[in-house]
Write a protein that holds these residues in place. Structure first.
Motif, PDB file in Angstrom:
ATOM      1  N   TRP A 115       0.837  -1.209   0.000  1.00 22.92           N
ATOM      2  CA  TRP A 115       0.000   0.000   0.000  1.00 22.92           C
ATOM      3  C   TRP A 115       0.870   1.256   0.000  1.00 22.92           C
ATOM      4  O   TRP A 115       0.592   2.233  -0.691  1.00 22.92           O
ATOM      5  CB  TRP A 115      -0.915  -0.022   1.230  1.00 22.92           C
ATOM      6  CG  TRP A 115      -2.188   0.746   1.048  1.00 22.92           C
ATOM      7  CD1 TRP A 115      -2.383   1.836   0.266  1.00 22.92           C
ATOM      8  CD2 TRP A 115      -3.450   0.468   1.655  1.00 22.92           C
ATOM      9  NE1 TRP A 115      -3.682   2.274   0.359  1.00 22.92           N
ATOM     10  CE2 TRP A 115      -4.353   1.445   1.205  1.00 22.92           C
ATOM     11  CE3 TRP A 115      -3.888  -0.490   2.542  1.00 22.92           C
ATOM     12  CZ2 TRP A 115      -5.683   1.486   1.625  1.00 22.92           C
ATOM     13  CZ3 TRP A 115      -5.208  -0.459   2.963  1.00 22.92           C
ATOM     14  CH2 TRP A 115      -6.098   0.506   2.490  1.00 22.92           C
ATOM     15  N   ILE A 116       1.946   1.235   0.779  1.00 23.02           N
ATOM     16  CA  ILE A 116       2.850   2.390   0.812  1.00 23.02           C
ATOM     17  C   ILE A 116       3.519   2.593  -0.551  1.00 23.02           C
ATOM     18  O   ILE A 116       3.633   3.720  -1.053  1.00 23.02           O
ATOM     19  CB  ILE A 116       3.910   2.199   1.916  1.00 23.02           C
ATOM     20  CG1 ILE A 116       3.241   2.232   3.303  1.00 23.02           C
ATOM     21  CG2 ILE A 116       4.987   3.267   1.819  1.00 23.02           C
ATOM     22  CD1 ILE A 116       4.182   1.923   4.431  1.00 23.02           C
ATOM     23  N   VAL A 117       3.948   1.482  -1.162  1.00 23.57           N
ATOM     24  CA  VAL A 117       4.572   1.569  -2.486  1.00 23.57           C
ATOM     25  C   VAL A 117       3.595   2.156  -3.500  1.00 23.57           C
ATOM     26  O   VAL A 117       3.955   3.034  -4.310  1.00 23.57           O
ATOM     27  CB  VAL A 117       5.051   0.179  -2.944  1.00 23.57           C
ATOM     28  CG1 VAL A 117       5.468   0.208  -4.412  1.00 23.57           C
ATOM     29  CG2 VAL A 117       6.215  -0.288  -2.070  1.00 23.57           C
ATOM     30  N   LEU A 118       2.348   1.694  -3.470  1.00 17.61           N
ATOM     31  CA  LEU A 118       1.333   2.197  -4.398  1.00 17.61           C
ATOM     32  C   LEU A 118       1.038   3.675  -4.142  1.00 17.61           C
ATOM     33  O   LEU A 118       0.800   4.440  -5.087  1.00 17.61           O
ATOM     34  CB  LEU A 118       0.052   1.377  -4.270  1.00 17.61           C
ATOM     35  CG  LEU A 118       0.151  -0.087  -4.744  1.00 17.61           C
ATOM     36  CD1 LEU A 118      -1.131  -0.849  -4.399  1.00 17.61           C
ATOM     37  CD2 LEU A 118       0.413  -0.145  -6.238  1.00 17.61           C
ATOM     38  N   THR A 119       1.056   4.094  -2.889  1.00 16.24           N
ATOM     39  CA  THR A 119       0.812   5.507  -2.563  1.00 16.24           C
ATOM     40  C   THR A 119       1.934   6.386  -3.120  1.00 16.24           C
ATOM     41  O   THR A 119       1.688   7.447  -3.708  1.00 16.24           O
ATOM     42  CB  THR A 119       0.703   5.685  -1.040  1.00 16.24           C
ATOM     43  OG1 THR A 119      -0.393   4.911  -0.539  1.00 16.24           O
ATOM     44  CG2 THR A 119       0.475   7.151  -0.684  1.00 16.24           C
ATOM     45  N   ILE A 120       3.180   5.956  -2.927  1.00 15.09           N
ATOM     46  CA  ILE A 120       4.321   6.719  -3.452  1.00 15.09           C
ATOM     47  C   ILE A 120       4.255   6.792  -4.978  1.00 15.09           C
ATOM     48  O   ILE A 120       4.486   7.855  -5.589  1.00 15.09           O
ATOM     49  CB  ILE A 120       5.642   6.083  -2.985  1.00 15.09           C
ATOM     50  CG1 ILE A 120       5.766   6.196  -1.459  1.00 15.09           C
ATOM     51  CG2 ILE A 120       6.828   6.749  -3.681  1.00 15.09           C
ATOM     52  CD1 ILE A 120       6.966   5.459  -0.893  1.00 15.09           C
ATOM     53  N   ASP A 121       3.924   5.670  -5.612  1.00 17.97           N
ATOM     54  CA  ASP A 121       3.831   5.652  -7.073  1.00 17.97           C
ATOM     55  C   ASP A 121       2.687   6.537  -7.550  1.00 17.97           C
ATOM     56  O   ASP A 121       2.785   7.179  -8.603  1.00 17.97           O
ATOM     57  CB  ASP A 121       3.628   4.220  -7.561  1.00 17.97           C
ATOM     58  CG  ASP A 121       3.694   4.120  -9.070  1.00 17.97           C
ATOM     59  OD1 ASP A 121       4.774   4.380  -9.641  1.00 17.97           O
ATOM     60  OD2 ASP A 121       2.654   3.792  -9.694  1.00 17.97           O
ATOM     61  N   THR A 122       1.595   6.578  -6.775  1.00 12.99           N
ATOM     62  CA  THR A 122       0.468   7.442  -7.142  1.00 12.99           C
ATOM     63  C   THR A 122       0.882   8.911  -7.128  1.00 12.99           C
ATOM     64  O   THR A 122       0.512   9.690  -8.024  1.00 12.99           O
ATOM     65  CB  THR A 122      -0.717   7.213  -6.187  1.00 12.99           C
ATOM     66  OG1 THR A 122      -1.135   5.848  -6.273  1.00 12.99           O
ATOM     67  CG2 THR A 122      -1.884   8.122  -6.525  1.00 12.99           C
ATOM     68  N   LEU A 123       1.646   9.297  -6.108  1.00 14.85           N
ATOM     69  CA  LEU A 123       2.128  10.682  -6.054  1.00 14.85           C
ATOM     70  C   LEU A 123       3.032  10.988  -7.253  1.00 14.85           C
ATOM     71  O   LEU A 123       3.039  12.115  -7.768  1.00 14.85           O
ATOM     72  CB  LEU A 123       2.874  10.918  -4.744  1.00 14.85           C
ATOM     73  CG  LEU A 123       2.004  11.063  -3.486  1.00 14.85           C
ATOM     74  CD1 LEU A 123       2.870  11.205  -2.248  1.00 14.85           C
ATOM     75  CD2 LEU A 123       1.073  12.262  -3.620  1.00 14.85           C
ATOM     76  N   ARG A 124       3.789  10.005  -7.708  1.00 13.82           N
ATOM     77  CA  ARG A 124       4.615  10.206  -8.909  1.00 13.82           C
ATOM     78  C   ARG A 124       3.738  10.453 -10.127  1.00 13.82           C
ATOM     79  O   ARG A 124       4.028  11.328 -10.958  1.00 13.82           O
ATOM     80  CB  ARG A 124       5.495   8.981  -9.129  1.00 13.82           C
ATOM     81  CG  ARG A 124       6.395   9.077 -10.365  1.00 13.82           C
ATOM     82  CD  ARG A 124       7.112   7.768 -10.603  1.00 13.82           C
ATOM     83  NE  ARG A 124       6.181   6.692 -10.950  1.00 13.82           N
ATOM     84  CZ  ARG A 124       5.681   6.490 -12.158  1.00 13.82           C
ATOM     85  NH1 ARG A 124       5.998   7.317 -13.164  1.00 13.82           N
ATOM     86  NH2 ARG A 124       4.859   5.480 -12.384  1.00 13.82           N
TER      87      ARG A 124
END
Length: 480
Positions: A115-124
């Motif tokens: 979930w954290i990885v997906l959140t960071i990628d979403t911000l990208r």
């Protein structure tokens, strides 16, 4: 001359661009307002359905993986709820298996990281430099808040599962084999005393037997006076020593009286307990506990395969973990260790008082309520201990246990010792849920009920227990 039609799906309606068709994947980067709205949408979608932002606007492979993991987690949660509703014993069996709990922890940790990885990628994917000023500040702030909320929930669940696993390992680490119920009941010896310094001469201050109906969960608690003496033993090594009744021995070097609370001193200090009960320690018990089991069986006429020892020093922690207990105090009771010299009144030595009336007690007050004996009799103390047992059971509601789970589990690791086998826990947990729906029956072996302290009528005591556990039917009474 005919013109071949374009392949299906390859044509785009005249006048429409990729920006108009797929604004999330192909946004108009020259419009800060559009990029801002797109950023809000992607962050919210990532929170509600992790992986969806990547499927619509980024790496589809990563997105499909995130969506698949999310769907699997939802299915596991749904299956857990359905199992609890339809197959409760199976859920308890899984919830008390250390390997299953360890696997659950691994799954929770993996999904939280994903979930954290997906959140960071979403911000990208949001491309904040192209968004409006408000979105540049608000979108990452919202993403952080939602990430904290999701990871906090995962951490909370991980901690609860870890507490269960550690408690099971600590409390139920050693035990003997499981045995079937005796005459339809699981009988458990419940002992209470102070551990710590001076434990070599520790005596059990509270002795009772909890009998739980294996089908209905109906619970009966029988209190045995700690000073009850000259009792018979069930078959075993102590009966070999005392074929008739237990006797005391006056010996300056190491003596004991005939009271049941003297057995631990006799067996573990004055005799070779390991020779009497060679398998006790390996089975999670002790020679003193096993001797007390044999005595309780001889007194009550029932089979008692298991015990639970409650450390009274940790008892207060359990009460505090539950948020306190409600007790109706009949008489004013002093707190403190008693008079320092002969003739001293309670007003002189008391550290405080438990006033009469309805009380919501914290752990310290409840501990003194169970211990206090200098202004009342041991039989009054037995009654108060039984009141506290029932008050604690009343506080063990699913909501309260869930809200305070970590505190209760931590208190339990210090408070409880037992030889109940771990593989019996799912069955006992299911019975405990049934027991919550029924009142608790209590039996006190006291003079008020015809059991004299100096010359106990053990036949009467066994009859009282037998009638409580197996009430005579009208047909049997008529035949009699």
């Amino acid at each position: 001359m005919s013109v071949a039609a374009p392949p299906r799906g390859s044509a785009r309606p005249r006048g429409r661009s990729l920006v108009e068709e797929r604004p999330l994947r192909h946004p108009d980067a020259s419009s800060p307002e559009m990029m801002g709205r797109r950023g809000w949408w992607l962050v919210v979608m990532n929170f509600l359905l992790p992986g969806s932002a990547q499927v619509l606007a980024g790496n589809r492979r990563l997105g499909r993986f995130g969506l698949g993991a999310t769907i699997v987690m939802w299915l596991l949660a749904l299956i857990t709820v359905l199992t609890g509703l339809l197959w409760r014993p199976l859920l308890f069996s899984l919830a008390t298996n250390w390997f299953v709990l360890l696997l659950v922890q691994a799954v929770i940790a993996f999904y939280a990281v994903l979930w954290i990885v997906l959140t960071i990628d979403t911000l990208r994917l949001v491309r904040l430099v192209r968004a409006s000023t408000i979105a540049r500040v608000g979108v990452p702030l919202l993403a952080i808040l939602l990430a904290v909320a999701s990871t906090s929930a995962a951490a909370w669940t991980f901690d609860r599962v870890n507490s269960v696993r550690e408690t099971l390992s600590s409390v139920f680490g050693a035990s003997g084999p499981s045995v079937p119920p005796s005459d339809g009941y699981y009988n458990i010896l419940l002992l209470g005393a102070d551990s710590g310094d001076g434990r070599d001469s520790m005596r059990f201050d509270s002795i009772s037997v909890v009998s739980v109906n294996a089908e209905t969960g109906a619970t009966t608690i029988t209190g045995i006076p700690r000073d009850m003496g000259h009792f018979p033993f069930a078959e075993g090594p102590m009966r070999d020593l005392y074929p008739d009744v237990h006797e005391g021995r006056i010996d300056p070097s190491c003596g004991w009286n005939s009271g049941i609370n003297q057995l631990r001193t006799e067996v573990e200090v004055c005799r070779d307990g390991d020779a009497l009960y060679p398998d006790a320690v390996a089975d999670g018990s002790s020679p003193g506990v096993e001797a007390t089991k044999d005595a309780a069986e001889g007194i009550l006429g029932i089979t008692i395969p298991y015990y639970v020892f409650l450390d009274m020093k940790g008892f207060a922690d359990l009460v505090d973990a539950l948020g306190g207990v409600d007790i109706n105090v009949i008489e004013r009771l002093p707190k403190g260790g008693g008079p320092q010299y002969e003739g001293q009144s309670a007003e002189d030595w008391a550290e405080g008082w438990i006033e009469a009336g309805q009380q919501h007690m914290d752990g310290d007050t409840a501990q003194w309520y169970a211990r206090s004996r200098y202004t009342t009799s041991d039989f009054d103390r037995m009654r108060r201990q039984r009141e506290l047992q029932q008050a604690i059971l009343a506080q063990m509601t699913p909501q309260n246990v869930l809200d305070r789970f970590t505190e209760i589990a931590d208190a339990g690791q210090v408070l409880v010792q037992t030889d109940i086998p771990a593989d019996l826990l799912p069955f006992l947990a299911d019975i405990a849920m049934k027991a919550k729906e029924q009142p608790v029956t209590t039996i006190e072996l006291t003079p008020e009920n015809g059991i004299e302290e100096r010359d106990p009528d053990f036949a009467l005591a066994q009859e009282m227990v037998r009638n409580a556990l197996h009430p005579p039917t009208p047909e049997a009474e008529n035949e009699g």
